[in-house]
Design an enzyme around this catalytic site. Sequence first.
Site, mmCIF file in Angstrom:
data_model
loop_
_atom_site.group_PDB
_atom_site.id
_atom_site.type_symbol
_atom_site.label_atom_id
_atom_site.label_comp_id
_atom_site.label_asym_id
_atom_site.label_seq_id
_atom_site.Cartn_x
_atom_site.Cartn_y
_atom_site.Cartn_z
ATOM 1 N N HIS A 58 0.837 -1.207 0.000
ATOM 2 C CA HIS A 58 0.000 0.000 0.000
ATOM 3 C C HIS A 58 0.872 1.258 0.000
ATOM 4 C CE1 HIS A 58 -2.694 -2.927 2.246
ATOM 5 N NE2 HIS A 58 -3.503 -2.519 1.292
ATOM 6 N N GLY A 71 -2.814 -1.433 -7.168
ATOM 7 C CA GLY A 71 -1.750 -2.427 -7.281
ATOM 8 C C GLY A 71 -2.098 -3.530 -8.271
ATOM 9 N N ARG A 97 -4.057 -10.009 4.348
ATOM 10 C CA ARG A 97 -4.474 -11.343 4.820
ATOM 11 C C ARG A 97 -3.291 -12.166 5.348
ATOM 12 N NH1 ARG A 97 -8.246 -10.639 0.507
ATOM 13 N NH2 ARG A 97 -10.364 -10.898 1.294
HETATM 14 P P1 AMP Z 1 -6.626 -3.559 -0.312
HETATM 15 O O1 AMP Z 1 -6.388 -2.815 0.961
HETATM 16 O O2 AMP Z 1 -6.289 -5.003 -0.257
HETATM 17 O O3 AMP Z 1 -7.980 -3.276 -0.914
HETATM 18 O O4 AMP Z 1 -5.579 -2.959 -1.341
HETATM 19 C C1 AMP Z 1 -5.552 -1.586 -1.622
HETATM 20 C C2 AMP Z 1 -4.668 -1.357 -2.807
HETATM 21 O O5 AMP Z 1 -3.357 -1.818 -2.512
HETATM 22 C C3 AMP Z 1 -5.125 -2.114 -4.060
HETATM 23 O O6 AMP Z 1 -4.937 -1.284 -5.195
HETATM 24 C C4 AMP Z 1 -4.219 -3.303 -4.067
HETATM 25 O O7 AMP Z 1 -4.022 -3.848 -5.353
HETATM 26 C C5 AMP Z 1 -2.936 -2.683 -3.538
HETATM 27 N N1 AMP Z 1 -2.043 -3.706 -3.023
HETATM 28 C C6 AMP Z 1 -2.316 -4.639 -2.068
HETATM 29 N N2 AMP Z 1 -1.255 -5.450 -1.892
HETATM 30 C C7 AMP Z 1 -0.297 -5.041 -2.754
HETATM 31 C C8 AMP Z 1 1.026 -5.483 -3.070
HETATM 32 N N3 AMP Z 1 1.584 -6.517 -2.451
HETATM 33 N N4 AMP Z 1 1.716 -4.810 -4.014
HETATM 34 C C9 AMP Z 1 1.157 -3.754 -4.661
HETATM 35 N N5 AMP Z 1 -0.087 -3.291 -4.416
HETATM 36 C C10 AMP Z 1 -0.801 -3.924 -3.477
#
Ligand code: AMP
Length: 297
Positions: free
Chosen positions: A39, A150, A190
């Site tokens: 993030h 991401g 997760r």
């Molecule tokens: P989330 O909190 O899981 O909804 O993720 C928020 C944003 O962070 C989304 O655009 C995800 O794709 C990005 N994201 C989560 N994990 C990663 C990672 N390991 N590398 C790059 N972006 C990530």
Amino acid sequence: MKKIEQITTLADWQTFRSSLPKGARIGFVPTMGALHQGHLALVEKARSENDVVLASIYVNPTQFNNPADFAAYPLDLENDLHALESVGCDAVFTPQESDIYPDGPVARVYELQGLDQCLEGALRPGHFQGVATVVDRLFDLLQPDAAYFGEKDYQQVKVIQRVAELRGGQPRIVPCPIVREKDGLAMSSRNRRLTPLQREFAPQIFEALRFAQEELAVFPVPLKALVREMRGIIEAGGHLKLEDISFALADSMTPVTDPERYLDRYPEPIQCFVSAYAGEVRLIDTHRVVESGHSPA
Ligand code: AMP
């Protein structure tokens, strides 16, 4: 270090917005919290391209097709605020459900050109309509110039690009590379729920993806054979249970399903998608396994 502004109401957002210099470019990073370096890399990218960086933290109920997964989603606001502040994020929007869903938490229906039905969308019915709904609402409320996502959620990037297209091209969508742990495991909120043993075996998912890439670089392999070998790598040791391995043309997201056809014989680069369970925890990863399309001689 500049203190981060936490914005919890729409009225606070209006106040913050009107305090910005005219024409200030806003870069936006939507998240569900429990933040990690993946993030923060999005925030850093946004920081490098905008005058103001705004993140949001909101665990969106309509994108969870499994209520237990929603209930177990980690929350860690205090640490998240520190982490965002440490990379120069100016403000974070932590909305109430009624701000996002004035009529109750129900997903809208977007014309996503089938992007919500295939691959991850087929495994998680309704998921991408939920994602589209929350992101469209956040774009409406916050009116950012650019938004950062991401490639860990590769299909999600395609869905959001479609949402931006439906909005007339606003905001600009910026896809960002996957951030991984040293051992290759894709960072994910997760991962915190993994036991030490599951954590030890979780990198086998990326190992299988890299194996596929290396294998396809040296000789032609049909899909069926590759999937068999990848499954073996992922499930070795018995701590991960494969849910799915799928391939798609990386630009158009057209699923590649012919079990006998050699994967390096398609006209576009190929992206591979894996989902697997470590106990109750669902892990996903994705990788470009064929870098360039094959043009017949
Ligand atoms: P989330 O909190 O899981 O909804 O993720 C928020 C944003 O962070 C989304 O655009 C995800 O794709 C990005 N994201 C989560 N994990 C990663 C990672 N390991 N590398 C790059 N972006 C990530």
